[in-house]
Design an enzyme around this catalytic site. Sequence first.
Site, PDB file in Angstrom:
ATOM      1  CB  SER A   1       1.860   7.276   4.353  1.00 42.32           C
ATOM      2  OG  SER A   1       3.170   7.646   3.960  1.00 42.32           O
TER       3      SER A   1
ATOM      4  CG  ASP B   1       4.924   6.275  -2.484  1.00 46.11           C
ATOM      5  OD1 ASP B   1       3.789   5.818  -2.659  1.00 46.11           O
ATOM      6  OD2 ASP B   1       5.699   6.538  -3.417  1.00 46.11           O
ATOM      7  CB  THR B   2       0.825   9.599   1.341  1.00 43.98           C
ATOM      8  OG1 THR B   2       1.892   9.765   2.267  1.00 43.98           O
ATOM      9  CG2 THR B   2      -0.488   9.572   2.098  1.00 43.98           C
ATOM     10  CB  ILE B   3      -2.592   5.931  -1.502  1.00 45.93           C
ATOM     11  CG1 ILE B   3      -2.838   4.905  -0.366  1.00 45.93           C
ATOM     12  CG2 ILE B   3      -1.462   5.454  -2.404  1.00 45.93           C
ATOM     13  CD1 ILE B   3      -4.283   4.698   0.002  1.00 45.93           C
TER      14      ILE B   3
END
Length: 354
Positions: free
Chosen positions: A182, A163-165
């Site tokens: 992340s 779950d990375t931005i």
Amino acid sequence: PNLANTLERIAKHGREGFYGGQTAAVIDAYFREHGGFLRYEHMAAHQGEWVDPVSINYRGVDVWELPPNGQGIAALQILNILEGYDFSKIPFGSAEHIHLFAEAKKLAFADRARYYADPAFHPAPVAKLISKDYARERGQLISMERALREVQPGTPAQLDEGDTIYLTTADADGMMVSLIQSNYRGMGSGMAPPGLGFILQNRGEQFSLKPGHPNEYAPGKRPFHTIIPAFLTRDGKPWISFGLMGGAMQPQGHAQIIMNLVDFGMNLQEAGDAPRIQHDGSTDPAGQVVAMNDGGVLNLESGFDYEVIRALMRKGHRIEFADGPYGGYQAIERDHANGVYVGASESRKDGQAA
């Protein structure tokens, strides 16, 4: 409200608002309760680091990445190998384009599995790995007729759902920032210390448990990690700040974006919208995947011609269609001639240019 209170402590006390005081004390107590090992003194002793980025020049564009323990230099290694081919004569989406990209990726990722680790424990031979001479040496392993099935790491002298931005921003004075963050798998560890409003990450999963492995777990050591922001300059001036989320897709995506911009003449949004290539099956830096011996799998996004796919299969590539592993891209380009910025955002997942 809990997260807001945590952020207010950081705003008021700076570093000590997280790595000391109430927040660190709650984390300490939480780990003691659940049989974990992180303690207040570990957080208090932690220091962030300023590191020098590393770069190569790809056909007149300086490509900047962060060094290990991340995987940024894999993008540089891929580009160095591909620079040996004349893409003005190789069309985008052709069998030659996709084949060469996949083979360069396999070569870079063999080194990624062998050398990328915390440099305080196992310094990687970065200068050699990203050198043009080494790229030429490794590129000699590529055949235009057959896909590589097994790839050993080179011997230079001395990932992945998460779950990375990614975000990039720029201001009126010309400052541009490329940032990625992340919590790793899913939303991280799933462990939430009471009253703090956030979930702890679990990027330690990317350590190797094999004794003697460069990425072997050790106290005070950082694991190999996949998150890499990127930056392009031309003639010493900022040009593009960009990133592309997606585990092991990230360096593959960085290289494809740069090729789209530099080799295929696409604009900032086209470079992100064009169909993507993802090769999967290379040896894993955590040692969790056995060495590739079957050539891996080539995932091709919809948009590539079926005759091209047939030609790739004749070269020995195993083609599969996959839904969703192609990354998420955001970018800002600085147009020096007109004094404006151009923004681009990903069509494959949440994101916007504003």
